[in-house]
Design an enzyme around this catalytic site. Structure first.
Site, PDB file in Angstrom:
ATOM      1  N   GLY A  94       0.816  -1.206   0.000  1.00  0.00           N
ATOM      2  CA  GLY A  94       0.000   0.000   0.000  1.00  0.00           C
ATOM      3  C   GLY A  94       0.847   1.252   0.000  1.00  0.00           C
ATOM      4  O   GLY A  94       0.530   2.235   0.679  1.00  0.00           O
ATOM      5  N   LYS A 122      -9.185  -4.922  11.810  1.00  0.00           N
ATOM      6  CA  LYS A 122      -8.017  -4.440  12.533  1.00  0.00           C
ATOM      7  C   LYS A 122      -7.860  -5.122  13.890  1.00  0.00           C
ATOM      8  O   LYS A 122      -6.743  -5.299  14.386  1.00  0.00           O
ATOM      9  CB  LYS A 122      -8.092  -2.920  12.701  1.00  0.00           C
ATOM     10  CG  LYS A 122      -7.964  -2.160  11.386  1.00  0.00           C
ATOM     11  CD  LYS A 122      -6.641  -2.433  10.687  1.00  0.00           C
ATOM     12  CE  LYS A 122      -6.449  -1.568   9.457  1.00  0.00           C
ATOM     13  NZ  LYS A 122      -5.138  -1.782   8.791  1.00  0.00           N
ATOM     14  N   ARG A 152       0.767   5.618  -2.320  1.00  0.00           N
ATOM     15  CA  ARG A 152       0.238   6.906  -1.877  1.00  0.00           C
ATOM     16  C   ARG A 152       0.067   6.890  -0.356  1.00  0.00           C
ATOM     17  O   ARG A 152       0.282   5.868   0.303  1.00  0.00           O
ATOM     18  CB  ARG A 152      -1.110   7.198  -2.538  1.00  0.00           C
ATOM     19  CG  ARG A 152      -2.202   6.193  -2.196  1.00  0.00           C
ATOM     20  CD  ARG A 152      -3.472   6.521  -2.957  1.00  0.00           C
ATOM     21  NE  ARG A 152      -4.512   5.538  -2.717  1.00  0.00           N
ATOM     22  CZ  ARG A 152      -5.693   5.537  -3.324  1.00  0.00           C
ATOM     23  NH1 ARG A 152      -5.969   6.468  -4.203  1.00  0.00           N
ATOM     24  NH2 ARG A 152      -6.587   4.616  -3.051  1.00  0.00           N
ATOM     25  N   SER A 177      -5.041   0.046  13.853  1.00  0.00           N
ATOM     26  CA  SER A 177      -5.869   1.239  13.997  1.00  0.00           C
ATOM     27  C   SER A 177      -6.371   1.325  15.424  1.00  0.00           C
ATOM     28  O   SER A 177      -6.535   0.309  16.109  1.00  0.00           O
ATOM     29  CB  SER A 177      -7.066   1.175  13.045  1.00  0.00           C
ATOM     30  OG  SER A 177      -8.015   2.180  13.356  1.00  0.00           O
ATOM     31  N   TYR A 219     -14.330  -2.583   9.334  1.00  0.00           N
ATOM     32  CA  TYR A 219     -12.942  -2.135   9.436  1.00  0.00           C
ATOM     33  C   TYR A 219     -12.376  -2.473  10.816  1.00  0.00           C
ATOM     34  O   TYR A 219     -11.262  -3.000  10.936  1.00  0.00           O
ATOM     35  CB  TYR A 219     -12.885  -0.632   9.189  1.00  0.00           C
ATOM     36  CG  TYR A 219     -11.513  -0.017   9.295  1.00  0.00           C
ATOM     37  CD1 TYR A 219     -10.618  -0.073   8.239  1.00  0.00           C
ATOM     38  CD2 TYR A 219     -11.132   0.662  10.459  1.00  0.00           C
ATOM     39  CE1 TYR A 219      -9.364   0.517   8.330  1.00  0.00           C
ATOM     40  CE2 TYR A 219      -9.883   1.255  10.556  1.00  0.00           C
ATOM     41  CZ  TYR A 219      -9.004   1.183   9.488  1.00  0.00           C
ATOM     42  OH  TYR A 219      -7.764   1.770   9.587  1.00  0.00           O
TER      43      TYR A 219
END
Length: 268
Positions: free
Chosen positions: A30, A176, A33, A159, A172
């Site tokens: 990843g 995580k 960017r 996260s 999400y």
């Protein structure tokens, strides 16, 4: 492995090597960017040999050219982390190019913000396959290479949502949370093999996975700021130190940890 007695005896210049990245081979998923690209630039400026990876060929090519322009020894390998074969090829390509892999940063991620009761099956698959399955694949193949070479460091991007309830982030957060447990379990399994596995858990950060900065003046965004004791989002350079630490000899006795970098969110 870092010999702390050696550092104590030599002192001075040797202590600078505690956070040394120079010459290390660092593979970052990843990294076309956002946070991944910023980390690649940082590690490259510190003398690391960098492997960029993303499923987006255009962005990947542009990122590679940018890092080459700053003098980094870099190569780009296209990989979709949801693919077992792509992850295997990514690690193999890293070792073929540089002879080893010292640091694997599992960072590719995606999210869809919506009420928990409204996710469709393809949305669940996209998030979990990217954020959890992909992390396992990359860590698995990196570990195989690291076992052969005598050790290395694997760093997961987790996260603050991995351990706190944040509305709109159900899937999400589940992915995580899985990353945290994957981190701890692999750390225990490989601790005596010279492989350290840790995670950095960002809070709200000025880095948006779709590349578009949303309207920050919304109830969701205002609530995020209210719950962050520093009352702001983290900036990308504020994440460099934690990743450098976990990748470096300074963290030689650190494994299985989830390092929250969240402006105090998890503590509040």
């Amino acid at each position: 492995m870092t010999d702390t007695n050696h550092y104590a005896a030599v002192g001075g210049k040797e202590y600078q090597k505690l956070f040394g990245i120079d010459g290390k081979v660092v593979c970052i998923t990843g990294s076309s960017r956002g946070l991944g690209k910023a980390l690649a630039s940082c590690f490259g400026r510190l003398g690391g040999n960098i492997v960029l990876s993303s499923h987006n060929i255009k962005e990947l090519t542009e990122a590679e050219a940018e890092l080459e322009g700053q003098g980094t020894n870099v190569t780009a390998i296209r990989a979709d982390v949801r693919s077992h074969d792509d992850c295997k090829a990514l690690v193999r390509g890293t070792v073929d190019r540089f002879g080893q892999i010292d640091v694997m940063i599992c960072n590719a991620g995606t999210d869809i913000i919506k009420p928990a009761h409204s996710y469709e099956e393809p949305e669940w698959d996209e998030i979990v396959d990217t954020n959890l399955r992909g992390y396992y694949y990359c860590a698995k193949f990196a570990a195989q290479a690291m076992l052969d070479q005598g050790g290395g460091s694997i760093i997961m991007t987790s996260s603050v949502a991995s351990s706190l309830g944040i509305p709109g982030l159900a899937v999400y957060a589940a992915s995580k949370g899985g990353v945290n447990q994957l981190t701890r379990t692999m750390a225990v399994e490989w601790a005596d093999k010279g492989i350290r596995v840790n995670a950095v858990a960002p809070g709200f950060i000025n880095n948006f996975m779709d590349g578009v900065h949303p309207n920050l003046d919304t109830p969701y965004q205002r609530r995020a700021m209210e719950l962050t004791p520093m009352r702001r989002r983290g900036n990308l350079p504020e994440y460099f130190g934690p990743y450098i630490f976990l990748a470096s000899p300074a963290a030689s006795f650190v494994t299985g940890e989830i390092l929250y970098v969240d402006g105090g969110y998890a503590a509040s």
